[in-house]
Design an enzyme around this catalytic site. Structure first.
Site, PDB file in Angstrom:
ATOM      1  N   HIS A  26      -3.641   0.789   8.031  1.00 53.88           N
ATOM      2  CA  HIS A  26      -4.108   0.437   6.685  1.00 53.88           C
ATOM      3  C   HIS A  26      -5.603   0.155   6.635  1.00 53.88           C
ATOM      4  CE1 HIS A  26      -3.924  -1.062   2.588  1.00 53.88           C
ATOM      5  NE2 HIS A  26      -4.620  -2.122   2.984  1.00 53.88           N
ATOM      6  N   ASN A  46     -13.574   9.700  -2.049  1.00 56.23           N
ATOM      7  CA  ASN A  46     -14.234   8.573  -2.716  1.00 56.23           C
ATOM      8  C   ASN A  46     -14.020   7.363  -1.831  1.00 56.23           C
ATOM      9  OD1 ASN A  46     -14.893  10.092  -5.046  1.00 56.23           O
ATOM     10  ND2 ASN A  46     -12.825   9.777  -5.844  1.00 56.23           N
ATOM     11  N   CYS A  66       0.633   3.572   3.336  1.00 53.86           N
ATOM     12  CA  CYS A  66       1.082   3.137   4.654  1.00 53.86           C
ATOM     13  C   CYS A  66       2.436   3.762   4.972  1.00 53.86           C
ATOM     14  CB  CYS A  66       1.199   1.608   4.685  1.00 53.86           C
ATOM     15  SG  CYS A  66      -0.375   0.752   4.910  1.00 53.86           S
ATOM     16  N   CYS A  69       0.851  -1.194   0.000  1.00 54.39           N
ATOM     17  CA  CYS A  69       0.000   0.000   0.000  1.00 54.39           C
ATOM     18  C   CYS A  69       0.888   1.245   0.000  1.00 54.39           C
ATOM     19  CB  CYS A  69      -0.905   0.018   1.234  1.00 54.39           C
ATOM     20  SG  CYS A  69      -1.792   1.579   1.412  1.00 54.39           S
ATOM     21  N   HIS A  75      -8.403   7.562   2.925  1.00 51.30           N
ATOM     22  CA  HIS A  75      -7.807   8.811   2.447  1.00 51.30           C
ATOM     23  C   HIS A  75      -8.842   9.616   1.681  1.00 51.30           C
ATOM     24  CE1 HIS A  75      -7.614   6.434  -1.263  1.00 51.30           C
ATOM     25  NE2 HIS A  75      -7.404   7.560  -1.933  1.00 51.30           N
ATOM     26  N   HIS A 130      -6.719   2.146   1.620  1.00 56.30           N
ATOM     27  CA  HIS A 130      -6.302   2.864   2.834  1.00 56.30           C
ATOM     28  C   HIS A 130      -7.114   4.168   2.944  1.00 56.30           C
ATOM     29  CE1 HIS A 130      -2.639   3.568   5.569  1.00 56.30           C
ATOM     30  NE2 HIS A 130      -3.467   4.580   5.804  1.00 56.30           N
TER      31      HIS A 130
END
Lengths: 331, 77
Positions: free
Chosen positions: A96, A136, A35, A32, A149, A147
């Site tokens: 995460h 989104n 992270c 990811c 955001h 993750h």
């Protein structure tokens, strides 16, 4: 390649950003990019072993500064201009797993303060006329990283939909002497059937004119234009209200959490004009119309432009009020 | 748009430095926000936001002293 192409038929800019085709798509958790970078591990976007909240310039931006010159020459019919602006990613947590709904209130409050910081700093850049903060959530929306955001676009123009909303609000202000959103807020509160949640500073409802079945709008009770005008108590209330709506979505019967949505914060443009018609609000657009059934934008909507809502806002608001009660009980 | 405080550091400078938090975060004397500049591995601007109070502290604890003050109080006992 990234540029703005003018659509003379709709009277709006289209952003072409072909490099975005290459962006990372749902990598495994070990890779990811949001992270922290563990010692000896995969180098993520964030070269630190931990962090609290971070923002960084998007690797695949729709806007960038300095922007490349357009790859095509403009004409009188088809003007083009550089896609000059900024695109940032805001990572809510170093962990995460989890969503905004799962975060402690303090973290969401800190996130609101980060949003305010970025609105003010990005909006102060020469040429930036509008700052859109959004999230989104969910792969059905097209999220490419799981993750938790959000994103921020600093536009070199006022985007089409906020522009239409502001034009209608300005016309209402000129005609009546009142704020359109204050009038909507008063009307929704007087009716009450579409109210989802209220606090001292904010009201959440599925508005009379909702286009999506579970579309929730959160308005500030006070007429204010942006996060910058919130008091410390009010911005903590905003954090609580946003999280409450996200948690209520996760408790809607029949849906498997986490419930996907698009969420956007609408604030006063940063183009230097006063925009007294602007009224701070947040809008959520969940894509589901019922469990297991997505609402697609088909021809009548994509071509005709007017949404067809298969549900009654009054009924969906009642569902959400019950989910809000369940979310509050669980806190 | 002009070069300004939010433009990225060079790619070879991943170190973190204190950035200006500006006028954006007044009103929180007990929980100030610290903004540090850094960069992604390929040199894009990265901002680290940290707060005196933990973002993960239990709810209702926001009015407690910041973590560093709590440490001092505990050390002073």
């Amino acid at each position: 390649m990234s540029e703005l192409r003018w659509n003379p038929v709709l009277g709006e800019w289209v952003i072409t950003a072909t490099h975005r085709q290459e962006r990372t798509f749902l990598p495994p958790a070990d890779y990811c990019p949001l992270c922290p970078t563990k010692p000896g591990g995969f180098p993520t976007e964030i070269p630190a072993s931990t962090y609290d909240i971070v923002s960084f310039e998007n690797k695949f931006p729709a806007f960038q500064h300095p922007a490349p010159e357009p790859a095509v020459a403009g004409t009188e019919l088809y003007p083009v201009r550089p896609a000059d602006g900024k695109c940032e990613v805001v990572v809510y947590t170093p962990v995460h797993t989890g969503t905004l709904a799962d975060q402690p209130l303090n973290r969401v409050h800190h996130l609101v303060r980060v949003w305010r910081h970025r609105y003010e700093h990005l909006g102060a850049l020469p040429g930036v006329e509008y700052v859109l903060i959004f999230e989104n959530k969910g792969t059905v929306i097209g999220v490419t990283l799981e993750h938790a955001h959000g994103q921020i676009y600093a536009y070199p123009f006022i985007p089409a939909l906020p522009g239409r909303k502001l034009a209608n609000a300005a016309a209402h202000l000129q005609r009546t002497g009142r704020c359109l959103f204050c009038d909507i807020l008063a009307t929704e509160r007087a009716d009450g059937r579409r109210i989802v949640a209220e606090s001292d500073a904010f009201v959440a409802a599925i508005p009379f004119y909702a286009r999506w079945p579970y579309e929730v709008h959160v308005w500030s009770r006070r007429h204010l234009g942006s996060l910058s005008e919130l008091t410390p108590g009010e911005d903590r209330e905003l954090a609580a209200m946003i999280r409450l709506i996200a948690r209520a979505y996760d408790r809607l019967p029949g849906f498997e959490p986490p419930f996907p949505y698009m969420m956007a914060l609408f604030q006063r443009p940063t183009d230097g004009a006063p925009h007294d018609e602007a009224h701070f609000h947040v809008e959520f657009y969940p894509p589901f119309r019922r469990p297991g059934r997505l609402k697609y934008l088909a021809t009548a909507e994509a071509g005709g432009g007017n949404f067809i809502n298969d549900t009654l806002p009054e009924e969906k608001a009642a569902e959400l009020r019950a989910a809000v009660a369940a979310a509050r009980e669980a806190e | 748009m002009s070069s300004d405080a939010t433009n990225p550091r060079p790619a070879a400078a991943p170190a973190r430095g204190v950035a200006n938090s500006g006028q954006a975060d007044e009103g929180y004397p007990d929980d100030p926000m610290r903004v540090e500049r850094g960069s992604t591995p390929d040199g894009r601007l990265l901002l680290y936001f940290t707060f005196a109070h933990s973002s993960d502290e239990p709810e209702g604890a926001a009015d407690a002293p910041p973590a560093d003050q709590q440490d001092q109080q505990e050390r002073g006992r």
